[in-house]
Design a protein around this motif. Structure first.
Motif, PDB file in Angstrom:
ATOM      1  N   HIS B 174       0.830  -1.213   0.000  1.00 31.88           N
ATOM      2  CA  HIS B 174       0.000   0.000   0.000  1.00 31.88           C
ATOM      3  C   HIS B 174       0.860   1.256   0.000  1.00 31.88           C
ATOM      4  CE1 HIS B 174      -1.679   3.436   2.205  1.00 31.88           C
ATOM      5  NE2 HIS B 174      -2.771   3.194   1.509  1.00 31.88           N
ATOM      6  N   ASP B 175       1.833   1.291   0.899  1.00 33.15           N
ATOM      7  CA  ASP B 175       2.642   2.504   1.041  1.00 33.15           C
ATOM      8  C   ASP B 175       3.472   2.764  -0.208  1.00 33.15           C
ATOM      9  OD1 ASP B 175       1.553   2.728   3.503  1.00 33.15           O
ATOM     10  OD2 ASP B 175       3.415   2.474   4.627  1.00 33.15           O
ATOM     11  N   ARG B 176       3.965   1.686  -0.827  1.00 32.83           N
ATOM     12  CA  ARG B 176       4.766   1.886  -2.044  1.00 32.83           C
ATOM     13  C   ARG B 176       3.900   2.399  -3.192  1.00 32.83           C
ATOM     14  NH1 ARG B 176       8.807  -3.367  -1.847  1.00 32.83           N
ATOM     15  NH2 ARG B 176      10.049  -2.593  -0.092  1.00 32.83           N
ATOM     16  N   ALA B 177       2.713   1.819  -3.325  1.00 33.90           N
ATOM     17  CA  ALA B 177       1.819   2.276  -4.399  1.00 33.90           C
ATOM     18  C   ALA B 177       1.397   3.723  -4.172  1.00 33.90           C
ATOM     19  CB  ALA B 177       0.593   1.365  -4.492  1.00 33.90           C
ATOM     20  N   VAL B 178       1.074   4.059  -2.941  1.00 29.64           N
ATOM     21  CA  VAL B 178       0.641   5.431  -2.637  1.00 29.64           C
ATOM     22  C   VAL B 178       1.802   6.416  -2.805  1.00 29.64           C
ATOM     23  CG1 VAL B 178      -0.165   6.916  -0.760  1.00 29.64           C
ATOM     24  CG2 VAL B 178      -1.319   4.752  -1.212  1.00 29.64           C
ATOM     25  N   ALA B 179       2.997   5.967  -2.452  1.00 34.70           N
ATOM     26  CA  ALA B 179       4.174   6.830  -2.672  1.00 34.70           C
ATOM     27  C   ALA B 179       4.295   7.163  -4.154  1.00 34.70           C
ATOM     28  CB  ALA B 179       5.447   6.144  -2.174  1.00 34.70           C
ATOM     29  N   LEU B 180       4.112   6.169  -5.012  1.00 34.70           N
ATOM     30  CA  LEU B 180       4.265   6.380  -6.452  1.00 34.70           C
ATOM     31  C   LEU B 180       3.194   7.298  -7.016  1.00 34.70           C
ATOM     32  CD1 LEU B 180       5.114   2.763  -7.663  1.00 34.70           C
ATOM     33  CD2 LEU B 180       6.542   4.793  -8.023  1.00 34.70           C
ATOM     34  N   ILE B 181       1.948   7.041  -6.680  1.00 34.09           N
ATOM     35  CA  ILE B 181       0.887   7.765  -7.382  1.00 34.09           C
ATOM     36  C   ILE B 181       0.435   9.029  -6.650  1.00 34.09           C
ATOM     37  CG2 ILE B 181       0.033   5.747  -8.636  1.00 34.09           C
ATOM     38  CD1 ILE B 181      -2.065   6.962  -5.877  1.00 34.09           C
ATOM     39  N   SER B 182       0.812   9.160  -5.399  1.00 27.96           N
ATOM     40  CA  SER B 182       0.295  10.303  -4.643  1.00 27.96           C
ATOM     41  C   SER B 182       1.406  11.183  -4.054  1.00 27.96           C
ATOM     42  CB  SER B 182      -0.625   9.777  -3.539  1.00 27.96           C
ATOM     43  OG  SER B 182      -1.086  10.809  -2.723  1.00 27.96           O
ATOM     44  N   HIS B 183       2.410  10.587  -3.437  1.00 23.32           N
ATOM     45  CA  HIS B 183       3.428  11.394  -2.758  1.00 23.32           C
ATOM     46  C   HIS B 183       4.540  11.835  -3.713  1.00 23.32           C
ATOM     47  CE1 HIS B 183       2.026   9.080   1.086  1.00 23.32           C
ATOM     48  NE2 HIS B 183       1.087   9.836   0.560  1.00 23.32           N
ATOM     49  N   LEU B 184       4.958  10.932  -4.615  1.00 23.83           N
ATOM     50  CA  LEU B 184       5.979  11.301  -5.603  1.00 23.83           C
ATOM     51  C   LEU B 184       5.546  12.507  -6.456  1.00 23.83           C
ATOM     52  CD1 LEU B 184       8.701  10.636  -6.951  1.00 23.83           C
ATOM     53  CD2 LEU B 184       7.538   8.858  -8.288  1.00 23.83           C
ATOM     54  N   PRO B 185       4.321  12.530  -6.984  1.00 26.23           N
ATOM     55  CA  PRO B 185       3.912  13.703  -7.778  1.00 26.23           C
ATOM     56  C   PRO B 185       4.047  15.024  -7.021  1.00 26.23           C
ATOM     57  CG  PRO B 185       2.366  11.910  -8.151  1.00 26.23           C
ATOM     58  CD  PRO B 185       3.294  11.448  -7.045  1.00 26.23           C
ATOM     59  N   VAL B 186       3.839  15.004  -5.702  1.00 30.70           N
ATOM     60  CA  VAL B 186       4.001  16.231  -4.914  1.00 30.70           C
ATOM     61  C   VAL B 186       5.456  16.705  -4.972  1.00 30.70           C
ATOM     62  CG1 VAL B 186       3.954  17.188  -2.572  1.00 30.70           C
ATOM     63  CG2 VAL B 186       2.092  15.699  -3.365  1.00 30.70           C
ATOM     64  N   MET B 187       6.381  15.762  -4.817  1.00 39.52           N
ATOM     65  CA  MET B 187       7.799  16.136  -4.773  1.00 39.52           C
ATOM     66  C   MET B 187       8.287  16.607  -6.158  1.00 39.52           C
ATOM     67  SD  MET B 187       7.967  15.655  -1.613  1.00 39.52           S
ATOM     68  CE  MET B 187       6.669  14.917  -0.591  1.00 39.52           C
ATOM     69  N   LEU B 188       7.789  15.961  -7.217  1.00 36.05           N
ATOM     70  CA  LEU B 188       8.167  16.376  -8.570  1.00 36.05           C
ATOM     71  C   LEU B 188       7.656  17.771  -8.878  1.00 36.05           C
ATOM     72  CD1 LEU B 188       7.462  13.206 -10.664  1.00 36.05           C
ATOM     73  CD2 LEU B 188       9.207  13.723  -8.963  1.00 36.05           C
ATOM     74  N   GLY B 189       6.402  18.009  -8.546  1.00 33.55           N
ATOM     75  CA  GLY B 189       5.803  19.303  -8.847  1.00 33.55           C
ATOM     76  C   GLY B 189       6.468  20.414  -8.046  1.00 33.55           C
ATOM     77  N   ALA B 190       6.784  20.136  -6.789  1.00 31.34           N
ATOM     78  CA  ALA B 190       7.452  21.144  -5.956  1.00 31.34           C
ATOM     79  C   ALA B 190       8.837  21.457  -6.519  1.00 31.34           C
ATOM     80  CB  ALA B 190       7.548  20.655  -4.510  1.00 31.34           C
ATOM     81  N   SER B 191       9.559  20.434  -6.966  1.00 36.91           N
ATOM     82  CA  SER B 191      10.899  20.661  -7.521  1.00 36.91           C
ATOM     83  C   SER B 191      10.816  21.443  -8.831  1.00 36.91           C
ATOM     84  CB  SER B 191      11.609  19.328  -7.748  1.00 36.91           C
ATOM     85  OG  SER B 191      11.744  18.622  -6.534  1.00 36.91           O
ATOM     86  N   LEU B 192       9.779  21.173  -9.616  1.00 37.89           N
ATOM     87  CA  LEU B 192       9.565  21.951 -10.845  1.00 37.89           C
ATOM     88  C   LEU B 192       9.353  23.425 -10.511  1.00 37.89           C
ATOM     89  CD1 LEU B 192       8.914  22.223 -13.899  1.00 37.89           C
ATOM     90  CD2 LEU B 192       6.550  21.582 -13.347  1.00 37.89           C
ATOM     91  N   LEU B 193       8.503  23.686  -9.531  1.00 38.97           N
ATOM     92  CA  LEU B 193       8.246  25.076  -9.132  1.00 38.97           C
ATOM     93  C   LEU B 193       9.521  25.753  -8.637  1.00 38.97           C
ATOM     94  CD1 LEU B 193       4.833  24.499  -7.370  1.00 38.97           C
ATOM     95  CD2 LEU B 193       5.219  26.157  -9.197  1.00 38.97           C
ATOM     96  N   GLN B 194      10.299  25.035  -7.837  1.00 40.44           N
ATOM     97  CA  GLN B 194      11.530  25.627  -7.304  1.00 40.44           C
ATOM     98  C   GLN B 194      12.541  25.880  -8.420  1.00 40.44           C
ATOM     99  OE1 GLN B 194      11.494  26.957  -4.361  1.00 40.44           O
ATOM    100  NE2 GLN B 194      12.054  25.440  -2.819  1.00 40.44           N
ATOM    101  N   ALA B 195      12.642  24.949  -9.381  1.00 37.69           N
ATOM    102  CA  ALA B 195      13.585  25.153 -10.493  1.00 37.69           C
ATOM    103  C   ALA B 195      13.205  26.419 -11.271  1.00 37.69           C
ATOM    104  CB  ALA B 195      13.605  23.936 -11.411  1.00 37.69           C
ATOM    105  N   CYS B 196      11.925  26.620 -11.495  1.00 34.49           N
ATOM    106  CA  CYS B 196      11.481  27.809 -12.240  1.00 34.49           C
ATOM    107  C   CYS B 196      11.667  29.072 -11.409  1.00 34.49           C
ATOM    108  CB  CYS B 196      10.017  27.665 -12.642  1.00 34.49           C
ATOM    109  SG  CYS B 196       9.778  26.379 -13.876  1.00 34.49           S
ATOM    110  N   ALA B 197      11.373  28.977 -10.123  1.00 36.56           N
ATOM    111  CA  ALA B 197      11.457  30.156  -9.260  1.00 36.56           C
ATOM    112  C   ALA B 197      12.897  30.639  -9.122  1.00 36.56           C
ATOM    113  CB  ALA B 197      10.875  29.845  -7.881  1.00 36.56           C
ATOM    114  N   HIS B 198      13.860  29.735  -9.239  1.00 34.56           N
ATOM    115  CA  HIS B 198      15.264  30.116  -9.077  1.00 34.56           C
ATOM    116  C   HIS B 198      15.972  30.327 -10.405  1.00 34.56           C
ATOM    117  CE1 HIS B 198      14.279  28.503  -5.086  1.00 34.56           C
ATOM    118  NE2 HIS B 198      15.176  29.358  -4.657  1.00 34.56           N
ATOM    119  N   SER B 199      15.222  30.354 -11.500  1.00 34.72           N
ATOM    120  CA  SER B 199      15.848  30.524 -12.808  1.00 34.72           C
ATOM    121  C   SER B 199      16.062  31.992 -13.130  1.00 34.72           C
ATOM    122  CB  SER B 199      14.931  29.892 -13.872  1.00 34.72           C
ATOM    123  OG  SER B 199      15.262  30.396 -15.140  1.00 34.72           O
ATOM    124  N   PRO B 200      17.137  32.331 -13.877  1.00 37.56           N
ATOM    125  CA  PRO B 200      17.290  33.706 -14.369  1.00 37.56           C
ATOM    126  C   PRO B 200      16.128  34.100 -15.294  1.00 37.56           C
ATOM    127  CG  PRO B 200      19.280  32.406 -14.791  1.00 37.56           C
ATOM    128  CD  PRO B 200      18.241  31.456 -14.293  1.00 37.56           C
TER     129      PRO B 200
END
Lengths: 284, 284
Positions: B174-200
């Protein structure tokens, strides 16, 4: 306001067709070119254009030409147009990548102005063309230092007639910004899908995936040909964006590894606070 | 069909309140518990429950108790309940992470059955509670090998009364499946936002970001406290998911670096083809 210009549009797909509709409504004389005779007939039948022909030379007296072909056809089309156009004619394009395009295009045709309307919809082709596609949307122009200001002004005036919001920047900055907000999300979403598809928990993950997964993976699961073309034409900027992203993801992963939940929360808080500067959840 | 059970619900937020509404409509006797007296009053006034009290001991004769508190309060609540409940009572929870919870919970109360209804909405709290929240949605149960089958059957019957689709698996899967479909997307999206926010190119990127960026970053820009809790409670599975994702992203990045456009397209094609097994773009 300038009206009644003779405007050529090469490529009558979603963008070319929608440009034709809006510029025609502004009182311009619209000459469409499509390689396919059947598309020319459809464009005439649906009154998208005033004239249509598969023959580029039909544009020989155009005052301004929009090249709305796939990216790979832009320079070949311009090369052919350059043998026909009046030297005072202005040419612009709608390609989504500018860095590798604008300098050679300007060498071919000095009155070339690189452009990128940031409009789209899921459907493609002339049948998806619609009035108002550019209204309220960003439209980027990427002139070079040597680009004739009068040519930029002329394209700018038409963009304002479309109701678009104009942004002027250099081709490299355009490509880097587009890599970050448009091409990078495709690569992230695709990698997310692949990670899930290759997991031992794939079957359960399929059953549990919901709106968060749906949204995060939407563009990553989109048109693969288009995604590969983005990567190909914007390779350098996309690799730079991937490196920036990778550095961010590594920071976050390390905080999770170290169990530094304050740092994780600070990171997610920064992301949360920055998002409204980029997008709103109201429909675009 | 079992009706008229005495059911306790601890925590009257979105999930607890919605469970109360649906189970009350099925003819059960619903006893709500909230730490806040004002929430108890609201639950009674809105007829979400038959009885409400801030006092856990009001559940001493409940046949089944749903613990719908924040994750951090589940084990403390169960410990307190264990001193009061009839030994035949069944306890279940709705926590979104199961691995670190189900074994200690089962030690505290042998008739504990771990559960996770995969339902939600943007709003939180009792005022967001609604009938039918679980209808057609996945509901995961994570019994241990020693969990009494009769306890699992009893919880299963109630889940079926909610109209949920039942999935039974072990806590780790359960935890592995939820990590993949629910928690991982949060971390990817947050990193995308941070990469854009810190770009020239941040300022231009802000102006050009559109629906693709909006969707890819939506859950990454969501509630930071919730995201940090997911990472904390599902640390091991999330790190495994991040490693799987990282390996996929590296493969794709290398293909782009090498200019192997066929491989890039094959990769994106695989992602495109796999997505419909996980989600549909029709509204959920």
């Amino acid at each position: 306001v300038t009206t009644g210009m003779k405007i050529g549009i090469v490529g009558l797909g979603l963008i070319g067709g929608s440009l034709a509709l809006d510029l025609k409504a502004q009182g311009h004389d619209i000459w469409g070119v499509s390689r396919r005779e059947s598309t020319c007939q459809m464009a005439l039948a649906q009154a998208v254009v005033h004239h249509a022909s598969p023959d580029l030379s039909s544009l020989d007296s155009a005052e301004i030409v929009f090249i709305c072909t796939p990216i790979s056809a832009i320079l070949p089309t311009l090369t052919e147009l350059a043998t026909m156009l009046d030297p005072t004619a202005i040419v612009t394009d709608v390609g989504s990548v500018k860095g590798e395009l604008v300098a050679p295009a300007t060498d071919i045709w000095p009155r070339f102005v690189g452009g990128h309307p940031m409009s789209g919809k899921a459907e493609a082709g002339l049948s998806a063309a619609t009035r108002g596609l550019f209204q309220g949307r960003p439209y980027v122009l990427t002139p070079l230092p040597q680009t004739l200001p009068a040519a930029v002004s002329q394209v700018t005036e038409l963009i304002e007639q479309l109701g678009s919001t104009l942004h002027v920047t250099d081709p490299t900055a355009h490509d880097r910004a587009v890599a970050l907000i448009s091409h990078l999300p495709v690569m992230l979403g695709a990698s997310l899908l692949q990670a899930c598809a290759h997991s031992p928990q794939r079957s359960l993950a399929e059953n549990l995936a919901s709106s968060g997964f749906r949204d995060t993976s939407r563009v990553g699961g989109g048109n693969p040909e288009l995604g590969a073309l983005m990567a190909q034409y914007n390779q350098a900027a996309l690799l730079a964006a991937l490196a920036d992203y990778q550095a961010q993801l590594t920071q976050l992963t390390q905080a999770i590894e170290q169990g530094d939940w304050q740092r994780v929360q600070a990171y997610l808080t920064a992301a949360h606070q920055q998002r409204p500067a980029f997008v709103s959840d109201r429909p675009l």
